[in-house]
Design a protein around this motif. Sequence first.
Motif, PDB file in Angstrom:
ATOM      1  N   PHE A  21      23.938  45.241  29.844  1.00 48.72           N
ATOM      2  CA  PHE A  21      24.479  46.467  30.409  1.00 48.72           C
ATOM      3  C   PHE A  21      24.195  47.648  29.491  1.00 48.72           C
ATOM      4  O   PHE A  21      23.870  48.750  29.952  1.00 48.72           O
ATOM      5  CB  PHE A  21      25.978  46.313  30.648  1.00 48.72           C
ATOM      6  CG  PHE A  21      26.545  47.330  31.600  1.00 48.72           C
ATOM      7  CD1 PHE A  21      25.829  47.772  32.701  1.00 48.72           C
ATOM      8  CD2 PHE A  21      27.822  47.838  31.419  1.00 48.72           C
ATOM      9  CE1 PHE A  21      26.346  48.699  33.585  1.00 48.72           C
ATOM     10  CE2 PHE A  21      28.355  48.759  32.297  1.00 48.72           C
ATOM     11  CZ  PHE A  21      27.622  49.193  33.374  1.00 48.72           C
ATOM     12  N   ASP A  22      24.279  47.422  28.184  1.00 48.90           N
ATOM     13  CA  ASP A  22      23.976  48.492  27.222  1.00 48.90           C
ATOM     14  C   ASP A  22      22.535  48.976  27.382  1.00 48.90           C
ATOM     15  O   ASP A  22      22.256  50.173  27.239  1.00 48.90           O
ATOM     16  CB  ASP A  22      24.187  47.982  25.797  1.00 48.90           C
ATOM     17  CG  ASP A  22      25.639  47.624  25.517  1.00 48.90           C
ATOM     18  OD1 ASP A  22      26.407  48.521  25.159  1.00 48.90           O
ATOM     19  OD2 ASP A  22      25.984  46.439  25.684  1.00 48.90           O
ATOM     20  N   GLN A  50      35.178  50.026  32.965  1.00 54.62           N
ATOM     21  CA  GLN A  50      34.814  48.991  33.930  1.00 54.62           C
ATOM     22  C   GLN A  50      34.961  47.618  33.277  1.00 54.62           C
ATOM     23  O   GLN A  50      35.162  47.526  32.068  1.00 54.62           O
ATOM     24  CB  GLN A  50      33.369  49.175  34.428  1.00 54.62           C
ATOM     25  CG  GLN A  50      32.371  49.700  33.420  1.00 54.62           C
ATOM     26  CD  GLN A  50      32.182  48.843  32.209  1.00 54.62           C
ATOM     27  OE1 GLN A  50      31.957  47.637  32.317  1.00 54.62           O
ATOM     28  NE2 GLN A  50      32.276  49.442  31.017  1.00 54.62           N
ATOM     29  N   TRP A  51      34.881  46.580  34.086  1.00 56.87           N
ATOM     30  CA  TRP A  51      34.914  45.200  33.589  1.00 56.87           C
ATOM     31  C   TRP A  51      33.541  44.548  33.658  1.00 56.87           C
ATOM     32  O   TRP A  51      33.356  43.412  33.267  1.00 56.87           O
ATOM     33  CB  TRP A  51      35.919  44.381  34.417  1.00 56.87           C
ATOM     34  CG  TRP A  51      35.550  44.275  35.861  1.00 56.87           C
ATOM     35  CD1 TRP A  51      34.893  43.246  36.480  1.00 56.87           C
ATOM     36  CD2 TRP A  51      35.818  45.239  36.884  1.00 56.87           C
ATOM     37  NE1 TRP A  51      34.732  43.507  37.822  1.00 56.87           N
ATOM     38  CE2 TRP A  51      35.292  44.729  38.095  1.00 56.87           C
ATOM     39  CE3 TRP A  51      36.449  46.481  36.907  1.00 56.87           C
ATOM     40  CZ2 TRP A  51      35.382  45.420  39.309  1.00 56.87           C
ATOM     41  CZ3 TRP A  51      36.529  47.164  38.107  1.00 56.87           C
ATOM     42  CH2 TRP A  51      36.007  46.641  39.281  1.00 56.87           C
ATOM     43  N   TRP A  52      32.534  45.296  34.154  1.00 54.44           N
ATOM     44  CA  TRP A  52      31.214  44.719  34.404  1.00 54.44           C
ATOM     45  C   TRP A  52      30.551  44.231  33.119  1.00 54.44           C
ATOM     46  O   TRP A  52      29.976  43.141  33.085  1.00 54.44           O
ATOM     47  CB  TRP A  52      30.304  45.724  35.089  1.00 54.44           C
ATOM     48  CG  TRP A  52      30.926  46.477  36.223  1.00 54.44           C
ATOM     49  CD1 TRP A  52      32.117  46.224  36.845  1.00 54.44           C
ATOM     50  CD2 TRP A  52      30.397  47.626  36.881  1.00 54.44           C
ATOM     51  NE1 TRP A  52      32.362  47.142  37.840  1.00 54.44           N
ATOM     52  CE2 TRP A  52      31.323  48.016  37.880  1.00 54.44           C
ATOM     53  CE3 TRP A  52      29.233  48.368  36.720  1.00 54.44           C
ATOM     54  CZ2 TRP A  52      31.103  49.098  38.714  1.00 54.44           C
ATOM     55  CZ3 TRP A  52      29.016  49.457  37.552  1.00 54.44           C
ATOM     56  CH2 TRP A  52      29.937  49.821  38.545  1.00 54.44           C
ATOM     57  N   LEU A  92      33.761  51.747  28.146  1.00 52.66           N
ATOM     58  CA  LEU A  92      35.074  51.162  27.899  1.00 52.66           C
ATOM     59  C   LEU A  92      35.109  49.861  28.699  1.00 52.66           C
ATOM     60  O   LEU A  92      35.455  49.848  29.880  1.00 52.66           O
ATOM     61  CB  LEU A  92      36.185  52.107  28.346  1.00 52.66           C
ATOM     62  CG  LEU A  92      36.125  53.533  27.779  1.00 52.66           C
ATOM     63  CD1 LEU A  92      37.223  54.396  28.395  1.00 52.66           C
ATOM     64  CD2 LEU A  92      36.245  53.510  26.266  1.00 52.66           C
ATOM     65  N   SER A  93      34.689  48.771  28.069  1.00 52.62           N
ATOM     66  CA  SER A  93      34.552  47.486  28.757  1.00 52.62           C
ATOM     67  C   SER A  93      35.688  46.554  28.382  1.00 52.62           C
ATOM     68  O   SER A  93      36.021  46.402  27.202  1.00 52.62           O
ATOM     69  CB  SER A  93      33.214  46.831  28.400  1.00 52.62           C
ATOM     70  OG  SER A  93      32.125  47.635  28.804  1.00 52.62           O
ATOM     71  N   ALA A  94      36.272  45.913  29.386  1.00 48.40           N
ATOM     72  CA  ALA A  94      37.347  44.945  29.168  1.00 48.40           C
ATOM     73  C   ALA A  94      37.361  44.004  30.364  1.00 48.40           C
ATOM     74  O   ALA A  94      36.797  44.322  31.419  1.00 48.40           O
ATOM     75  CB  ALA A  94      38.690  45.656  29.027  1.00 48.40           C
ATOM     76  N   PRO A  95      37.991  42.829  30.246  1.00 49.55           N
ATOM     77  CA  PRO A  95      38.108  41.933  31.402  1.00 49.55           C
ATOM     78  C   PRO A  95      38.795  42.616  32.577  1.00 49.55           C
ATOM     79  O   PRO A  95      39.519  43.611  32.414  1.00 49.55           O
ATOM     80  CB  PRO A  95      38.939  40.770  30.855  1.00 49.55           C
ATOM     81  CG  PRO A  95      38.647  40.768  29.390  1.00 49.55           C
ATOM     82  CD  PRO A  95      38.516  42.216  29.018  1.00 49.55           C
ATOM     83  N   TYR A  96      38.597  42.050  33.751  1.00 47.94           N
ATOM     84  CA  TYR A  96      39.095  42.659  34.988  1.00 47.94           C
ATOM     85  C   TYR A  96      40.595  42.960  34.933  1.00 47.94           C
ATOM     86  O   TYR A  96      41.026  44.066  35.261  1.00 47.94           O
ATOM     87  CB  TYR A  96      38.799  41.743  36.179  1.00 47.94           C
ATOM     88  CG  TYR A  96      39.408  42.229  37.472  1.00 47.94           C
ATOM     89  CD1 TYR A  96      38.741  43.133  38.287  1.00 47.94           C
ATOM     90  CD2 TYR A  96      40.679  41.806  37.864  1.00 47.94           C
ATOM     91  CE1 TYR A  96      39.312  43.602  39.461  1.00 47.94           C
ATOM     92  CE2 TYR A  96      41.254  42.267  39.027  1.00 47.94           C
ATOM     93  CZ  TYR A  96      40.573  43.156  39.823  1.00 47.94           C
ATOM     94  OH  TYR A  96      41.153  43.612  40.977  1.00 47.94           O
ATOM     95  N   SER A 111      34.497  40.571  42.036  1.00 45.83           N
ATOM     96  CA  SER A 111      34.311  39.448  41.128  1.00 45.83           C
ATOM     97  C   SER A 111      35.171  39.655  39.899  1.00 45.83           C
ATOM     98  O   SER A 111      35.276  40.741  39.376  1.00 45.83           O
ATOM     99  CB  SER A 111      32.838  39.380  40.718  1.00 45.83           C
ATOM    100  OG  SER A 111      32.613  38.418  39.749  1.00 45.83           O
ATOM    101  N   ARG A 112      35.855  38.591  39.465  1.00 48.90           N
ATOM    102  CA  ARG A 112      36.775  38.729  38.339  1.00 48.90           C
ATOM    103  C   ARG A 112      36.358  37.873  37.163  1.00 48.90           C
ATOM    104  O   ARG A 112      35.792  36.809  37.332  1.00 48.90           O
ATOM    105  CB  ARG A 112      38.180  38.313  38.769  1.00 48.90           C
ATOM    106  CG  ARG A 112      38.776  39.311  39.751  1.00 48.90           C
ATOM    107  CD  ARG A 112      39.975  38.663  40.438  1.00 48.90           C
ATOM    108  NE  ARG A 112      40.696  39.607  41.234  1.00 48.90           N
ATOM    109  CZ  ARG A 112      40.250  40.089  42.357  1.00 48.90           C
ATOM    110  NH1 ARG A 112      39.109  39.736  42.830  1.00 48.90           N
ATOM    111  NH2 ARG A 112      40.963  40.961  43.038  1.00 48.90           N
ATOM    112  N   LEU A 113      36.726  38.323  36.011  1.00 53.96           N
ATOM    113  CA  LEU A 113      36.574  37.523  34.797  1.00 53.96           C
ATOM    114  C   LEU A 113      37.977  37.172  34.322  1.00 53.96           C
ATOM    115  O   LEU A 113      38.796  38.041  34.105  1.00 53.96           O
ATOM    116  CB  LEU A 113      35.865  38.312  33.700  1.00 53.96           C
ATOM    117  CG  LEU A 113      35.735  37.588  32.366  1.00 53.96           C
ATOM    118  CD1 LEU A 113      34.787  36.408  32.504  1.00 53.96           C
ATOM    119  CD2 LEU A 113      35.247  38.533  31.288  1.00 53.96           C
ATOM    120  N   VAL A 114      38.263  35.879  34.230  1.00 51.81           N
ATOM    121  CA  VAL A 114      39.583  35.454  33.787  1.00 51.81           C
ATOM    122  C   VAL A 114      39.592  35.391  32.270  1.00 51.81           C
ATOM    123  O   VAL A 114      38.764  34.733  31.665  1.00 51.81           O
ATOM    124  CB  VAL A 114      39.942  34.081  34.379  1.00 51.81           C
ATOM    125  CG1 VAL A 114      41.305  33.631  33.865  1.00 51.81           C
ATOM    126  CG2 VAL A 114      39.920  34.146  35.882  1.00 51.81           C
TER     127      VAL A 114
END
Length: 429
Positions: A57-58, A46-48, A76-80, A9-12
């Motif tokens: 998630f936190d 991850q991108w989750w 370390l969260s960022a878009p896909y 699954s992706r986040l644009v």
Amino acid sequence: MVFRVSRLSRLVGAVTAATTVAFVAACGADDGASDGDGTVTLEFAQWWGAELPAGEFDRIIDEFTAQNPNIEIELLSAPYASTKQQLLTGAASKTLPDVVGLDGAWVNDFAKQGAITDLSSLMAEANYDDSELASQIQIDGSTYMIPVVNFVYPLFVNKALLTEAGVADVPTTRSEFLDAATKISASDGDVKGWALPLDTAVPNGIQNDVMSWLWASGGSMLTADGKPNLTSPEVKETVEYVKSLNDADVIAPGALTMKEQDKVEKFSNGQIGMMIDSLAHINLIRENQPDMEFEVAALPAADSYTGERGIPYASWGIGISDSSEHKAEAFKFVSYLMSQETNAQLSTIANGFPGNKNAEPDFGSSDPLFRTAFEIYQQGYPANEFVGLPKSEDLMRSFAEQLQLVLTGGTSVDDALAAAQENWSSVIE
């Protein structure tokens, strides 16, 4: 049994410059830092977190650190798209964070680069019982990725179009599907029974819309030792079936340049009666067409097939850096995410299905179709053989090119499969 997984699954969207700098800096730092008091800090890229409701998630991470005060998790969260680029760079330079979210398409290359570690060895060292895992992604017999949350691709059916065409029941076999698609296409000149996205720039239609017919009947595109087997009777029957749908003129026009989002848009607008698609799009369809009456069902199987049906799915996968100095602590965190209770919580907030086969999401106020899809998921098995293969997108693309020739009359099914077999054999050694 080990099953392979599909695209994630992706986040644009674009990550901010500040996030990118922070990510690069973190990936370049010493992995698995230890404080003077013995506390271990694990970086988890991850991108989750970017795709989940804010703070959810936190909360799951905080529960782990409360239970394990000697381990801290630095998210370390960022878009896909940004995560993918940073991890590809980190894998090449052996500077991956301790724990990484994985797309199955990266696993083979990462494992061969020595960037991610052998999880089978870590499971053995920890006396971990892997019988609860719904699937594992293996390279040369060793696990390198564990799917944490799964997103299935069932059959979507526009009930109103089916009824208007005089079809009483959702098709369960290939013959029934062809019949339903033919009747839908005949009932309205602007409506077709099915959509087949075959754009070669984004060739995942081969995975989701073509090979899914093979897996739904328990078939495989690979030999027992993982080599291409595209000239087998099962694969030939699958391609011939797709060709029969094309010959019957039940496929929406523009298939050769159609992408997945085009297919979803056509379904939402009532231009096609059926499609194979991600469960994640249920909410999108509800938002765009709140009055549409549609259902999800298992993919139709070959008429004579009576076994369990494979269903394509996408995953949030997880792995551990081979350069991490704290692999035992990293695996403890992975096993926490895969525990029955935590995995159920995570899959619930993600609107996905658990990677722990004993966990069950809390559907609560979710759309009733999620529960229907979960029942389909439980009755079959997750299947996508492209995951774990080298250059999986290139393999899909070469197959799509040959299938396009078949559908446009440029070559025979046998010649197309022979050409695809030759191409794949040069990639999969």
